[in-house]
Design a protein around this motif. Structure first.
Motif, short mmCIF file in Angstrom:
data_model
loop_
_atom_site.label_atom_id
_atom_site.label_comp_id
_atom_site.label_asym_id
_atom_site.label_seq_id
_atom_site.Cartn_x
_atom_site.Cartn_y
_atom_site.Cartn_z
N GLY A 112 5.86 -30.48 2.15
CA GLY A 112 6.07 -30.21 3.57
C GLY A 112 6.51 -28.79 3.84
O GLY A 112 5.95 -28.11 4.72
N ILE A 113 7.49 -28.29 3.10
CA ILE A 113 7.99 -26.92 3.31
C ILE A 113 6.94 -25.89 2.93
O ILE A 113 6.77 -24.87 3.60
N THR A 114 6.21 -26.16 1.84
CA THR A 114 5.15 -25.24 1.43
C THR A 114 4.14 -25.04 2.54
O THR A 114 3.76 -23.90 2.89
N ASN A 115 3.70 -26.13 3.15
CA ASN A 115 2.69 -26.03 4.20
C ASN A 115 3.29 -25.55 5.52
O ASN A 115 2.58 -24.94 6.33
N ALA A 116 4.58 -25.82 5.76
CA ALA A 116 5.22 -25.33 6.98
C ALA A 116 5.22 -23.81 7.00
O ALA A 116 4.95 -23.19 8.04
N PHE A 117 5.52 -23.17 5.87
CA PHE A 117 5.49 -21.71 5.82
C PHE A 117 4.05 -21.20 5.91
O PHE A 117 3.81 -20.13 6.47
N ASN A 118 3.12 -21.95 5.36
CA ASN A 118 1.72 -21.57 5.48
C ASN A 118 1.26 -21.59 6.93
O ASN A 118 0.55 -20.69 7.40
N LEU A 119 1.71 -22.59 7.70
CA LEU A 119 1.27 -22.74 9.09
C LEU A 119 1.96 -21.76 10.02
O LEU A 119 1.39 -21.38 11.05
N ILE A 120 3.17 -21.33 9.70
CA ILE A 120 3.88 -20.42 10.60
C ILE A 120 3.48 -18.96 10.37
O ILE A 120 3.91 -18.06 11.10
N ASP A 121 2.65 -18.73 9.37
CA ASP A 121 2.17 -17.38 9.09
C ASP A 121 1.04 -17.04 10.06
O ASP A 121 -0.12 -16.93 9.67
N GLY A 122 1.40 -16.88 11.35
CA GLY A 122 0.38 -16.69 12.37
C GLY A 122 0.41 -15.36 13.07
O GLY A 122 -0.56 -14.97 13.73
N ILE A 123 1.52 -14.63 12.98
CA ILE A 123 1.60 -13.30 13.59
C ILE A 123 2.24 -12.34 12.60
O ILE A 123 2.90 -12.75 11.65
N ASP A 124 2.04 -11.07 12.86
CA ASP A 124 2.49 -10.03 11.94
C ASP A 124 4.00 -10.12 11.68
O ASP A 124 4.81 -10.09 12.61
N GLY A 125 4.35 -10.21 10.42
CA GLY A 125 5.75 -10.11 10.01
C GLY A 125 6.57 -11.37 10.13
O GLY A 125 7.73 -11.38 9.68
N LEU A 126 6.03 -12.46 10.70
CA LEU A 126 6.87 -13.63 10.96
C LEU A 126 7.21 -14.40 9.68
O LEU A 126 8.39 -14.62 9.37
N ALA A 127 6.21 -14.87 8.95
CA ALA A 127 6.48 -15.64 7.73
C ALA A 127 7.27 -14.80 6.73
O ALA A 127 8.21 -15.30 6.09
N GLY A 128 6.92 -13.52 6.61
CA GLY A 128 7.64 -12.64 5.70
C GLY A 128 9.08 -12.45 6.13
O GLY A 128 9.99 -12.46 5.30
N GLY A 129 9.30 -12.26 7.44
CA GLY A 129 10.65 -12.07 7.94
C GLY A 129 11.52 -13.30 7.73
O GLY A 129 12.65 -13.20 7.24
N LEU A 130 11.00 -14.48 8.08
CA LEU A 130 11.75 -15.72 7.87
C LEU A 130 11.99 -15.97 6.38
O LEU A 130 13.08 -16.38 5.97
N GLY A 131 10.95 -15.72 5.58
CA GLY A 131 11.06 -15.93 4.14
C GLY A 131 12.09 -15.00 3.51
O GLY A 131 12.88 -15.42 2.66
N PHE A 132 12.09 -13.74 3.92
CA PHE A 132 13.03 -12.77 3.37
C PHE A 132 14.47 -13.19 3.66
O PHE A 132 15.33 -13.20 2.77
N MET A 133 14.75 -13.57 4.91
CA MET A 133 16.10 -13.99 5.28
C MET A 133 16.52 -15.24 4.50
O MET A 133 17.64 -15.32 4.00
N SER A 134 15.61 -16.19 4.38
CA SER A 134 15.92 -17.43 3.67
C SER A 134 16.19 -17.18 2.19
O SER A 134 17.12 -17.75 1.61
N LEU A 135 15.39 -16.32 1.58
CA LEU A 135 15.55 -16.04 0.15
C LEU A 135 16.86 -15.30 -0.14
O LEU A 135 17.52 -15.58 -1.15
N ILE A 136 17.24 -14.38 0.73
CA ILE A 136 18.51 -13.67 0.54
C ILE A 136 19.67 -14.65 0.61
O ILE A 136 20.60 -14.62 -0.22
N ILE A 137 19.65 -15.54 1.60
CA ILE A 137 20.71 -16.54 1.73
C ILE A 137 20.74 -17.45 0.50
O ILE A 137 21.80 -17.75 -0.06
N LEU A 138 19.57 -17.91 0.06
CA LEU A 138 19.51 -18.76 -1.13
C LEU A 138 20.04 -18.03 -2.35
O LEU A 138 20.80 -18.60 -3.16
N GLY A 139 19.66 -16.77 -2.51
CA GLY A 139 20.13 -15.99 -3.65
C GLY A 139 21.64 -15.83 -3.65
O GLY A 139 22.29 -15.96 -4.69
N ILE A 140 22.21 -15.56 -2.48
CA ILE A 140 23.66 -15.38 -2.37
C ILE A 140 24.39 -16.66 -2.76
O ILE A 140 25.35 -16.64 -3.55
N PHE A 141 23.96 -17.79 -2.20
CA PHE A 141 24.68 -19.04 -2.46
C PHE A 141 24.42 -19.58 -3.86
O PHE A 141 25.30 -20.22 -4.45
#
Length: 325
Positions: A112-141
């Motif tokens: 579900g999450i794999t395809n959710a990120f695939n589907l939200i990749d619809g405009i410039d910078g969105l999937a990358g921006g959300l992914g970057f923020m999520s990965l930094i938070i995951l890395g910190i915790f």
């Protein structure tokens, strides 16, 4: 190539995911302690398979069913390797889950999450921006919980995404394509499950509301996917029939630029993460209700933002002078 359901107007390369994966793997080769642990072998094997799948999909536009079968197989392999949703940590009064529920929920979560990120990749910078923020938070915790090795994966992919975003912010010169978005969603899904496990395994858990906090990390793409699929089914169509009803389309359909829309949604994502942390002392059920309610409010605002813009644009020069006088 541009078409009726795409937002860009000129032909653009769509295999930025190759550079993203190369950046991540290059960093991991320098820092990551590779070994023969089953979970590690299964994880990197899955990345390799998804990498090939993404390239084939970007070239030939594979069927959704074919991609789902492969993703489900990889998710099952990850679950068998030991990375599973073992517990709800008291959410809805549920703690340790039966083994069958662990495998089922893990499979559903990863696919579900794999395809959710695939589907939200619809405009410039969105999937990358959300992914970057999520990965930094995951890395910190993950680091705070003591799992530095898994945190390295989060930071390595975050670094690759940050470099990619330089070329992907509007006007984008390259897209990540399915090669990038599938791996981005898959890695975030696996790391979310890993964070749940390591947080529960330490004597003093860092996250008292781990289940809800992890859900907040993927809330926007997951909530949007469920909302869009539900609307399509409600209207009698296929949930996989592409249209322009995703959260970013609500903004771009109103005339808001890609750049502003992507930044606005990323700001919402940041607020959600902060909100979940601020409310960490409350019962998890209350936090979950607050998050879902907030997302409904965001959708209502985004759907009606076009009315505000059109109302502003209908003020004629004469009426504007009258108002000024």
């Amino acid at each position: 190539m541009p078409n009726s359901r795409k937002e860009h107007l000129t032909p653009s390369p769509s295999m930025g995911g190759i550079a993203i994966v190369a950046g991540m793997i290059g960093a991991l080769f320098m820092w990551f302690p590779f070994n023969n642990e089953m979970a590690q072998v299964c994880f990197f094997f899955s990345i390799t398979v998804l990498f090939g799948l993404g390239i084939m999909d970007d070239l030939k536009d594979l069927s959704a069913r074919y991609k789902f079968i492969i993703q489900a197989g990889l998710a099952a392999m990850i679950a068998l390797s030991g990375i599973r949703i073992n517990s709800f940590d008291g959410l809805f009064g549920i703690n340790e889950l039966p083994l069958s529920a662990q495998y089922t929920l893990t499979l559903l979560a990863i696919v579900g999450i794999t395809n959710a990120f695939n589907l939200i990749d619809g405009i410039d910078g969105l999937a990358g921006g959300l992914g970057f923020m999520s990965l930094i938070i995951l890395g910190i915790f993950l680091t705070t919980c003591g799992d530095v090795n898994t945190a390295l994966i989060a930071f390595a992919l975050a670094g690759a995404i940050m470099a990619f975003l330089y070329f992907n912010f509007n006007p984008a010169r390259i897209f990540m394509g399915d090669t990038g978005s599938l791996i981005l969603g898959f890695v975030i899904a696996v790391l979310c499950i890993r964070l749940l496990q390591v947080n529960a395994s330490i004597a003093n858990p860092v996250l008292p509301n781990a289940s809800v906090f992890v859900f907040s990390i993927v809330l926007i793409p997951v909530f949007d996917t469920i909302r869009v699929f539900t609307l399509r089914i409600w209207k009698g169509g296929s949930p996989f029939m592409a249209d322009k009803t995703h959260i970013h389309h609500l903004l771009t359909n109103a005339g808001i630029s890609h750049s502003v829309a992507a930044r606005l949604i990323c700001c919402v994502h940041g607020f959600i993460l902060l909100e979940t942390w601020w409310l960490k002392e409350l019962r998890q059920e209350f936090i979950l209700a607050a998050l879902v309610g907030f997302m409904f409010l965001v959708i209502i605002v985004f759907k009606n933002i076009g009315l505000l813009i059109r109302k502003k644009n209908t003020i004629t020069p004469a009426s504007a002078i009258e108002i000024e006088n």
